[in-house]
Design a protein around this motif. Sequence first.
Motif, PDB file in Angstrom:
ATOM      1  N   ASN A 196       0.831  -1.209   0.000  1.00 19.75           N
ATOM      2  CA  ASN A 196       0.000   0.000   0.000  1.00 19.75           C
ATOM      3  C   ASN A 196       0.864   1.257   0.000  1.00 19.75           C
ATOM      4  OD1 ASN A 196      -2.296  -1.567   0.038  1.00 19.75           O
ATOM      5  ND2 ASN A 196      -2.530  -1.486   2.256  1.00 19.75           N
ATOM      6  N   THR A 197       1.961   1.200   0.748  1.00 19.93           N
ATOM      7  CA  THR A 197       2.874   2.347   0.755  1.00 19.93           C
ATOM      8  C   THR A 197       3.479   2.546  -0.627  1.00 19.93           C
ATOM      9  OG1 THR A 197       3.395   1.983   3.086  1.00 19.93           O
ATOM     10  CG2 THR A 197       4.938   3.329   1.827  1.00 19.93           C
ATOM     11  N   GLY A 198       3.814   1.423  -1.288  1.00 17.41           N
ATOM     12  CA  GLY A 198       4.376   1.513  -2.641  1.00 17.41           C
ATOM     13  C   GLY A 198       3.396   2.084  -3.642  1.00 17.41           C
ATOM     14  N   ASP A 199       2.082   1.922  -3.378  1.00 15.04           N
ATOM     15  CA  ASP A 199       1.084   2.481  -4.285  1.00 15.04           C
ATOM     16  C   ASP A 199       1.133   4.002  -4.311  1.00 15.04           C
ATOM     17  OD1 ASP A 199       0.221  -0.016  -4.991  1.00 15.04           O
ATOM     18  OD2 ASP A 199      -1.452  -0.056  -3.580  1.00 15.04           O
ATOM     19  N   TYR A 200       1.694   4.593  -3.278  1.00 15.26           N
ATOM     20  CA  TYR A 200       1.783   6.055  -3.221  1.00 15.26           C
ATOM     21  C   TYR A 200       2.985   6.573  -4.011  1.00 15.26           C
ATOM     22  CZ  TYR A 200      -1.876   6.186   0.317  1.00 15.26           C
ATOM     23  OH  TYR A 200      -3.073   6.089   0.987  1.00 15.26           O
ATOM     24  N   LEU A 201       3.790   5.662  -4.534  1.00 23.11           N
ATOM     25  CA  LEU A 201       4.890   6.026  -5.421  1.00 23.11           C
ATOM     26  C   LEU A 201       4.604   5.400  -6.783  1.00 23.11           C
ATOM     27  CD1 LEU A 201       7.646   7.412  -5.769  1.00 23.11           C
ATOM     28  CD2 LEU A 201       8.715   5.237  -5.112  1.00 23.11           C
ATOM     29  N   VAL A 202       4.200   6.207  -7.749  1.00 23.02           N
ATOM     30  CA  VAL A 202       3.833   5.715  -9.083  1.00 23.02           C
ATOM     31  C   VAL A 202       5.098   5.549  -9.903  1.00 23.02           C
ATOM     32  CG1 VAL A 202       2.458   6.149 -11.144  1.00 23.02           C
ATOM     33  CG2 VAL A 202       1.640   6.936  -8.908  1.00 23.02           C
ATOM     34  N   LYS A 203       5.272   4.323 -10.478  1.00 23.86           N
ATOM     35  CA  LYS A 203       6.492   4.013 -11.214  1.00 23.86           C
ATOM     36  C   LYS A 203       6.175   3.626 -12.654  1.00 23.86           C
ATOM     37  CE  LYS A 203       8.743   2.181  -7.044  1.00 23.86           C
ATOM     38  NZ  LYS A 203       9.401   0.995  -6.439  1.00 23.86           N
ATOM     39  N   SER A 204       7.181   3.733 -13.498  1.00 27.20           N
ATOM     40  CA  SER A 204       7.025   3.346 -14.898  1.00 27.20           C
ATOM     41  C   SER A 204       7.038   1.828 -15.036  1.00 27.20           C
ATOM     42  CB  SER A 204       8.154   3.954 -15.736  1.00 27.20           C
ATOM     43  OG  SER A 204       8.114   3.461 -17.061  1.00 27.20           O
ATOM     44  N   LYS A 205       6.185   1.321 -15.914  1.00 27.32           N
ATOM     45  CA  LYS A 205       6.133  -0.116 -16.157  1.00 27.32           C
ATOM     46  C   LYS A 205       7.007  -0.540 -17.338  1.00 27.32           C
ATOM     47  CE  LYS A 205       1.413  -0.611 -14.407  1.00 27.32           C
ATOM     48  NZ  LYS A 205       0.026  -1.024 -14.743  1.00 27.32           N
ATOM     49  N   ILE A 206       7.515   0.418 -18.096  1.00 26.71           N
ATOM     50  CA  ILE A 206       8.303   0.098 -19.287  1.00 26.71           C
ATOM     51  C   ILE A 206       9.533   0.995 -19.360  1.00 26.71           C
ATOM     52  CG2 ILE A 206       6.244  -0.598 -20.584  1.00 26.71           C
ATOM     53  CD1 ILE A 206       6.578   2.074 -22.139  1.00 26.71           C
ATOM     54  N   LYS A 207      10.423   0.620 -20.265  1.00 25.12           N
ATOM     55  CA  LYS A 207      11.567   1.474 -20.605  1.00 25.12           C
ATOM     56  C   LYS A 207      11.154   2.321 -21.808  1.00 25.12           C
ATOM     57  CE  LYS A 207      16.484   1.295 -21.879  1.00 25.12           C
ATOM     58  NZ  LYS A 207      16.359   2.232 -23.015  1.00 25.12           N
ATOM     59  N   GLY A 208      11.205   3.641 -21.666  1.00 25.43           N
ATOM     60  CA  GLY A 208      10.773   4.486 -22.755  1.00 25.43           C
ATOM     61  C   GLY A 208      10.891   5.955 -22.416  1.00 25.43           C
ATOM     62  N   ARG A 209       9.821   6.695 -22.751  1.00 31.72           N
ATOM     63  CA  ARG A 209       9.844   8.145 -22.569  1.00 31.72           C
ATOM     64  C   ARG A 209       8.486   8.620 -22.062  1.00 31.72           C
ATOM     65  NH1 ARG A 209      13.484  11.610 -24.063  1.00 31.72           N
ATOM     66  NH2 ARG A 209      14.534  10.002 -25.311  1.00 31.72           N
ATOM     67  N   VAL A 210       8.527   9.671 -21.244  1.00 33.33           N
ATOM     68  CA  VAL A 210       7.307  10.306 -20.766  1.00 33.33           C
ATOM     69  C   VAL A 210       6.843  11.291 -21.839  1.00 33.33           C
ATOM     70  CG1 VAL A 210       6.254  11.748 -18.987  1.00 33.33           C
ATOM     71  CG2 VAL A 210       8.014  10.084 -18.357  1.00 33.33           C
ATOM     72  N   TYR A 211       5.691  10.998 -22.444  1.00 29.34           N
ATOM     73  CA  TYR A 211       5.177  11.876 -23.492  1.00 29.34           C
ATOM     74  C   TYR A 211       4.213  12.918 -22.952  1.00 29.34           C
ATOM     75  CZ  TYR A 211       7.261   8.770 -26.910  1.00 29.34           C
ATOM     76  OH  TYR A 211       8.162   8.045 -27.642  1.00 29.34           O
ATOM     77  N   GLN A 212       3.623  12.633 -21.806  1.00 26.25           N
ATOM     78  CA  GLN A 212       2.686  13.595 -21.231  1.00 26.25           C
ATOM     79  C   GLN A 212       2.602  13.384 -19.726  1.00 26.25           C
ATOM     80  OE1 GLN A 212      -1.035  13.978 -23.394  1.00 26.25           O
ATOM     81  NE2 GLN A 212      -2.161  14.411 -21.518  1.00 26.25           N
ATOM     82  N   MET A 213       2.613  14.477 -18.975  1.00 24.53           N
ATOM     83  CA  MET A 213       2.418  14.439 -17.523  1.00 24.53           C
ATOM     84  C   MET A 213       1.334  15.459 -17.195  1.00 24.53           C
ATOM     85  SD  MET A 213       3.192  12.895 -14.772  1.00 24.53           S
ATOM     86  CE  MET A 213       4.700  12.009 -15.195  1.00 24.53           C
ATOM     87  N   ASN A 214       0.226  14.964 -16.648  1.00 20.03           N
ATOM     88  CA  ASN A 214      -0.961  15.796 -16.516  1.00 20.03           C
ATOM     89  C   ASN A 214      -1.038  16.574 -15.197  1.00 20.03           C
ATOM     90  OD1 ASN A 214      -1.822  14.759 -18.988  1.00 20.03           O
ATOM     91  ND2 ASN A 214      -2.880  13.057 -18.025  1.00 20.03           N
ATOM     92  N   LEU A 215      -0.323  16.140 -14.156  1.00 16.40           N
ATOM     93  CA  LEU A 215      -0.481  16.748 -12.840  1.00 16.40           C
ATOM     94  C   LEU A 215       0.824  17.371 -12.356  1.00 16.40           C
ATOM     95  CD1 LEU A 215      -2.604  13.979 -11.070  1.00 16.40           C
ATOM     96  CD2 LEU A 215      -3.407  16.034 -12.209  1.00 16.40           C
ATOM     97  N   THR A 216       0.680  18.335 -11.477  1.00 19.59           N
ATOM     98  CA  THR A 216       1.822  18.969 -10.830  1.00 19.59           C
ATOM     99  C   THR A 216       1.653  18.861  -9.321  1.00 19.59           C
ATOM    100  OG1 THR A 216       0.707  21.128 -10.874  1.00 19.59           O
ATOM    101  CG2 THR A 216       2.158  20.587 -12.735  1.00 19.59           C
TER     102      THR A 216
END
Length: 368
Positions: A196-216
């Motif tokens: 549950n604690t790990g759910d509060y840290l969102v991680k990438s599931k793949i190797k690639g690039r961030v094309y869009q980040m919606n929140l600040t």
Amino acid sequence: MKDRKPLQKKIVNALLGSLILLGACQSQPDSIKPVRQSITESVYASGVIVSENQYEVFATVSGIVDEVFADEGAAVDIGSPLLSIANDAQQLMADNAELSAVFNALSLNRGKLDEAKSLADLMKSQLENDSSLLERQKRLWAQNIGSKVELEQRALAFERSKNNYASAQEQRKELERQLSYLSRQARNNLLISNKNTGDYLVKSKIKGRVYQMNLTEGEMVTPQIPLGIIGDDEKYLLEMQIDEYDIVAIQLGMPVLVVLNSYRDSVFDAVVSKINPIMNIQSKTFTVEAEFVRPPSVLYPNISFEANVVISTKKDALLVPRNYVLNDSIVVNEAGERLIVKTGLKDYKMVEIRSGIDANEALILPGQ
């Protein structure tokens, strides 16, 4: 003065003759003859470029964005942190779960098990002693030595010791089961808490690039809000929509001719790589994916394109315009006769004639 009526009559007759001749020429329908040239039958499609493994990022918990670790354009690996969500209360719960796991650890409760085992061993020694005294009293009683009351007392003592030993063994086993249960439960609770604690840290599931980040930082997160878009930054796919009337003609490996809106003057080759087997009810289309044979040097997700999936190509085919063929099976010759033909490949202008007429047959539009 000469009579002009004969001259006027000749002029009128000449004009009438010209009009009749002109009318006769105009009444003749236009005719064409079949031509021999190459034809390619294809299916039109449109769509957008997508990154391979592209997906929308979602959180599994609600909260406030604490920190953003990756902005648009950032390269990420599997497991790279994208953003964290404030989790003070969850962190306290995780600490409590860790304390419980330590407190209930089987290794730290070994003393209780040793104590229970010592008690069972003591009860066993007492049982062996009472058993020996009972056997001795029985032998004496067989020799008419001692009283029956003494024999009965030895028997009662033996039974009491036997029950005490059985009870001590059962208590030891129950204590071991209980401690093992509490230890495993505490460990599982710790794992759940850490998860549950790990759910509060969102991680990438793949190797690639961030094309869009919606929140600040400081914005609200819920499991229903997409946090961003991540995809492969080296391989791109063509995701196109095929009409339900054309999907049965599409097969894996078919060539695709692509015109990207960002490269209007170029045609790129691609190959059908995947056919999604369910139709979109709203658009009445199927999603088909294709891969570039040689992709452009620069690509981005969501670039739109138009494409033609090549169904078949034939050289030196006998062709007529499509509007000269009625119901894909009938043509009309200069004499007005309807001829049955067998058609083949089609494009948006021409249709192949496989049999029924030859290249010398003059045709007119049906209905003329």
